[in-house]
Design a protein around this motif. Structure first.
Motif, PDB file in Angstrom:
ATOM      1  N   PRO A 112       0.826  -1.204   0.000  1.00 19.39           N
ATOM      2  CA  PRO A 112       0.000   0.000   0.000  1.00 19.39           C
ATOM      3  C   PRO A 112       0.863   1.259   0.000  1.00 19.39           C
ATOM      4  O   PRO A 112       2.048   1.216   0.310  1.00 19.39           O
ATOM      5  N   LYS A 113       0.233   2.379  -0.366  1.00 18.39           N
ATOM      6  CA  LYS A 113       0.966   3.643  -0.421  1.00 18.39           C
ATOM      7  C   LYS A 113       1.288   4.173   0.972  1.00 18.39           C
ATOM      8  O   LYS A 113       2.194   4.990   1.129  1.00 18.39           O
ATOM      9  N   LYS A 114       0.513   3.728   1.967  1.00 13.73           N
ATOM     10  CA  LYS A 114       0.785   4.221   3.315  1.00 13.73           C
ATOM     11  C   LYS A 114       2.138   3.702   3.793  1.00 13.73           C
ATOM     12  O   LYS A 114       2.662   2.703   3.293  1.00 13.73           O
ATOM     13  N   GLY A 115       2.717   4.364   4.770  1.00 16.51           N
ATOM     14  CA  GLY A 115       4.021   3.961   5.287  1.00 16.51           C
ATOM     15  C   GLY A 115       5.008   5.100   5.230  1.00 16.51           C
ATOM     16  O   GLY A 115       4.678   6.224   4.828  1.00 16.51           O
ATOM     17  N   ILE A 116       6.241   4.803   5.622  1.00 18.76           N
ATOM     18  CA  ILE A 116       7.291   5.823   5.709  1.00 18.76           C
ATOM     19  C   ILE A 116       8.234   5.682   4.516  1.00 18.76           C
ATOM     20  O   ILE A 116       8.731   4.590   4.237  1.00 18.76           O
ATOM     21  N   HIS A 117       8.477   6.772   3.836  1.00 23.84           N
ATOM     22  CA  HIS A 117       9.419   6.804   2.718  1.00 23.84           C
ATOM     23  C   HIS A 117      10.739   7.375   3.226  1.00 23.84           C
ATOM     24  O   HIS A 117      10.766   8.442   3.844  1.00 23.84           O
ATOM     25  N   LEU A 118      11.831   6.673   2.944  1.00 21.16           N
ATOM     26  CA  LEU A 118      13.139   7.110   3.429  1.00 21.16           C
ATOM     27  C   LEU A 118      14.236   6.609   2.505  1.00 21.16           C
ATOM     28  O   LEU A 118      14.037   5.661   1.740  1.00 21.16           O
ATOM     29  N   THR A 119      15.395   7.240   2.586  1.00 21.93           N
ATOM     30  CA  THR A 119      16.553   6.830   1.796  1.00 21.93           C
ATOM     31  C   THR A 119      17.441   5.910   2.624  1.00 21.93           C
ATOM     32  O   THR A 119      17.286   5.786   3.849  1.00 21.93           O
ATOM     33  N   ILE A 120      18.415   5.305   1.948  1.00 23.52           N
ATOM     34  CA  ILE A 120      19.360   4.423   2.646  1.00 23.52           C
ATOM     35  C   ILE A 120      20.178   5.204   3.668  1.00 23.52           C
ATOM     36  O   ILE A 120      20.564   4.667   4.712  1.00 23.52           O
ATOM     37  N   ASN A 121      20.428   6.497   3.404  1.00 20.90           N
ATOM     38  CA  ASN A 121      21.161   7.325   4.379  1.00 20.90           C
ATOM     39  C   ASN A 121      20.401   7.410   5.689  1.00 20.90           C
ATOM     40  O   ASN A 121      20.962   7.232   6.776  1.00 20.90           O
ATOM     41  N   SER A 122      19.100   7.701   5.592  1.00 19.32           N
ATOM     42  CA  SER A 122      18.296   7.844   6.808  1.00 19.32           C
ATOM     43  C   SER A 122      18.147   6.523   7.539  1.00 19.32           C
ATOM     44  O   SER A 122      18.212   6.467   8.776  1.00 19.32           O
ATOM     45  N   LEU A 123      17.959   5.436   6.783  1.00 20.91           N
ATOM     46  CA  LEU A 123      17.863   4.124   7.437  1.00 20.91           C
ATOM     47  C   LEU A 123      19.155   3.807   8.171  1.00 20.91           C
ATOM     48  O   LEU A 123      19.127   3.288   9.304  1.00 20.91           O
ATOM     49  N   SER A 124      20.294   4.126   7.571  1.00 20.50           N
ATOM     50  CA  SER A 124      21.590   3.863   8.220  1.00 20.50           C
ATOM     51  C   SER A 124      21.712   4.655   9.514  1.00 20.50           C
ATOM     52  O   SER A 124      22.147   4.126  10.548  1.00 20.50           O
ATOM     53  N   ALA A 125      21.338   5.938   9.481  1.00 18.31           N
ATOM     54  CA  ALA A 125      21.426   6.783  10.676  1.00 18.31           C
ATOM     55  C   ALA A 125      20.539   6.250  11.795  1.00 18.31           C
ATOM     56  O   ALA A 125      20.908   6.289  12.979  1.00 18.31           O
ATOM     57  N   ILE A 126      19.368   5.716  11.435  1.00 19.04           N
ATOM     58  CA  ILE A 126      18.427   5.211  12.440  1.00 19.04           C
ATOM     59  C   ILE A 126      18.901   3.882  13.026  1.00 19.04           C
ATOM     60  O   ILE A 126      18.912   3.695  14.253  1.00 19.04           O
ATOM     61  N   LEU A 127      19.312   2.944  12.173  1.00 19.77           N
ATOM     62  CA  LEU A 127      19.690   1.616  12.677  1.00 19.77           C
ATOM     63  C   LEU A 127      20.940   1.662  13.541  1.00 19.77           C
ATOM     64  O   LEU A 127      21.103   0.840  14.450  1.00 19.77           O
ATOM     65  N   PRO A 178      14.057   8.536  14.489  1.00 21.62           N
ATOM     66  CA  PRO A 178      13.092   8.765  13.410  1.00 21.62           C
ATOM     67  C   PRO A 178      12.415  10.137  13.478  1.00 21.62           C
ATOM     68  O   PRO A 178      12.268  10.814  12.453  1.00 21.62           O
ATOM     69  N   MET A 179      12.016  10.568  14.675  1.00 19.06           N
ATOM     70  CA  MET A 179      11.327  11.856  14.788  1.00 19.06           C
ATOM     71  C   MET A 179      12.245  13.016  14.423  1.00 19.06           C
ATOM     72  O   MET A 179      11.806  14.000  13.801  1.00 19.06           O
ATOM     73  N   GLU A 180      13.524  12.917  14.786  1.00 17.41           N
ATOM     74  CA  GLU A 180      14.477  13.960  14.403  1.00 17.41           C
ATOM     75  C   GLU A 180      14.558  14.099  12.892  1.00 17.41           C
ATOM     76  O   GLU A 180      14.514  15.208  12.336  1.00 17.41           O
ATOM     77  N   LEU A 181      14.682  12.975  12.202  1.00 16.66           N
ATOM     78  CA  LEU A 181      14.800  13.000  10.748  1.00 16.66           C
ATOM     79  C   LEU A 181      13.500  13.452  10.095  1.00 16.66           C
ATOM     80  O   LEU A 181      13.518  14.139   9.060  1.00 16.66           O
ATOM     81  N   PHE A 182      12.378  13.094  10.667  1.00 15.33           N
ATOM     82  CA  PHE A 182      11.087  13.551  10.160  1.00 15.33           C
ATOM     83  C   PHE A 182      10.979  15.064  10.255  1.00 15.33           C
ATOM     84  O   PHE A 182      10.557  15.741   9.303  1.00 15.33           O
ATOM     85  N   GLU A 183      11.381  15.609  11.391  1.00 16.50           N
ATOM     86  CA  GLU A 183      11.294  17.054  11.579  1.00 16.50           C
ATOM     87  C   GLU A 183      12.212  17.821  10.637  1.00 16.50           C
ATOM     88  O   GLU A 183      11.950  18.976  10.312  1.00 16.50           O
ATOM     89  N   MET A 184      13.317  17.159  10.187  1.00 17.01           N
ATOM     90  CA  MET A 184      14.223  17.790   9.228  1.00 17.01           C
ATOM     91  C   MET A 184      13.833  17.518   7.781  1.00 17.01           C
ATOM     92  O   MET A 184      14.508  17.970   6.850  1.00 17.01           O
ATOM     93  N   GLY A 185      12.761  16.764   7.590  1.00 13.95           N
ATOM     94  CA  GLY A 185      12.274  16.516   6.244  1.00 13.95           C
ATOM     95  C   GLY A 185      12.874  15.311   5.559  1.00 13.95           C
ATOM     96  O   GLY A 185      12.644  15.093   4.361  1.00 13.95           O
ATOM     97  N   TYR A 186      13.621  14.471   6.296  1.00 14.73           N
ATOM     98  CA  TYR A 186      14.265  13.314   5.685  1.00 14.73           C
ATOM     99  C   TYR A 186      13.378  12.085   5.637  1.00 14.73           C
ATOM    100  O   TYR A 186      13.643  11.156   4.869  1.00 14.73           O
ATOM    101  N   LEU A 187      12.343  12.022   6.476  1.00 13.98           N
ATOM    102  CA  LEU A 187      11.368  10.941   6.426  1.00 13.98           C
ATOM    103  C   LEU A 187      10.040  11.505   5.975  1.00 13.98           C
ATOM    104  O   LEU A 187       9.642  12.594   6.426  1.00 13.98           O
ATOM    105  N   LYS A 188       9.326  10.770   5.111  1.00 12.30           N
ATOM    106  CA  LYS A 188       8.015  11.186   4.640  1.00 12.30           C
ATOM    107  C   LYS A 188       6.988  10.170   5.102  1.00 12.30           C
ATOM    108  O   LYS A 188       7.159   8.958   4.912  1.00 12.30           O
TER     109      LYS A 188
END
Length: 391
Positions: A336-351, A357-367
């Protein structure tokens, strides 16, 4: 453009390229040892007939992800002769290295960047910062005496106790290198290094500093303490040098509580981004990651412009991972279209725990929706990334 893995007959050419690109000269007496070390690397090269035009090294290493161990490919020695630059050679080597690391089950990669923005283009992201504090002689003030004692060692007297202290410390973080005895002797100690180990009253080693004293300055290259007793005991040992030095510098992980507990915590503190990390195999990393499983499911839609095998959608569902990827010549079930869109950079920073996740969302890196981001925030445990080695 042909990429070929270097053989032992090519190692001298590799060393010459490093000398030219990084502007240093290996003493004649050190050349055999330098060449011998290359046997532990995989060196990829691009050739112009008989000339090595560009190269890249992959170290086969492992890191701690807290108490787990993940195979890691360490990227280093990326270099090109000036006459071959801007021909796409490094781009080709970087992309090829990702394929080779994946084939070797090196599911993550670390490197020390000459330029952060350059490696971000290829999916690496900041792993951690290094914290350097500078303490003037007047601020070398003893804290309360501790019940343990200090013993000093050197490269020649290095022992397993020291390695165990480091390993216990490393499993508190994500990203710390798993060291073996060879790495300690070849990459941690240098000719002037000394090791001071703190033992508690039960004669257990629970902390150490790796340091040098020269030119009226004490330079602490590593400080590893398993508890606050060890930290204070090692600090008091540094203070014992007050008649020998004018200042002390200490390299620390960014999470270390220095200098909060000192009598005078108003000291010079320098914080700099250090190593970078990248997820090489997203599916394997997501399967191994210790998510806190909520009673809800969450889709992650991942984009990786340099490792196509990572592109796709991943469903985190109460301890299970389902993967949806584009298929060629077959029918694919689309998520489905719902869910979080992110790049490999953001996934690396999170893992790795460098960013939440909330920090990156607030900076516009997670959709995604705010509710989905809040759920992701709950699912990701609070981690501390660190790295104190160099390659």
């Amino acid at each position: 453009m042909l990429i070929r893995e270097l053989t032992e007959e090519d190692y001298l050419e590799s060393m010459k390229l490093s000398e030219y690109a990084f502007q240093y000269k290996v003493p004649e007496s050190d050349i055999p040892a330098r060449l011998d070390r290359l046997r532990n690397h995989k060196v990829l090269g691009i050739w112009d007939e008989d000339t090595l035009a560009a190269k890249l090294h992959i170290y086969p290493l492992s890191i701690f992800m807290r108490d787990a161990e993940w195979k890691m490919g360490g990227i280093a020695g990326v270099a090109t002769y000036p006459e071959y630059r801007r021909n796409g050679y490094v781009n080709t080597l970087m992309i090829d290295s990702l394929k080779r690391m994946r084939n070797n089950e090196q599911i993550v990669s670390l490197l020390h960047p000459f330029d952060i923005s350059f490696y971000r283009k290829y999916g690496w992201e900041i792993l951690t910062e290094t914290k350097k504090i500078t303490i003037e002689k007047k601020d070398l003030k003893f804290l309360e005496p501790q019940p343990g004692l200090i013993r000093r060692f050197s490269k020649e007297t290095h022992n397993e106790e020291i390695e165990k202290v480091y390993q216990q410390y490393g499993t508190q973080f994500t990203g710390m290198l798993k060291r073996d005895s060879y790495w300690w002797k070849q990459h941690v100690y240098d000719e002037d290094s000394q090791m001071a180990v703190y033992y508690n009253p039960d004669k257990e080693a629970i902390g150490y500093i790796l340091y040098q004293v020269k030119d009226k300055k004490m330079e602490v290259q590593e400080l590893v303490a398993l508890d606050h007793e060890a930290r204070i005991g090692l600090w008091n040992f540094m203070c014992q040098h007050d008649s020998m030095v004018d200042k002390v510098t200490i390299q620390l992980t960014s999470q270390d509580p220095f200098p909060y507990f000192l009598k005078q915590p108003n000291v010079k503190i320098e914080l700099h981004p250090y190593f970078m990390a990248r997820v090489v195999d997203a599916e394997e990393c997501l399967r191994r990651f210790p998510f806190l499983h909520e009673n809800e499911s969450l889709f992650l839609h991942l984009e990786d412009s340099h490792a196509a095998w990572n592109n796709g959608s991943y469903l985190l569902n109460m301890g299970e991972l389902k993967v949806f990827k584009e298929k060629t010549g077959g029918q694919c079930v689309h998520p489905p279209k719902k869910g979080i869109h992110l790049t490999i950079n953001s996934l690396s920073a999170i893992l790795f725990g460098y960013k939440r996740p909330m920090e990156l969302f607030e900076m516009g890196y997670l959709k995604g929706s705010k509710l989905e981001i809040e759920l992701f925030e709950k699912m990701v445990p609070i981690l501390k990334s660190a790295f104190i080695d160099f390659f």
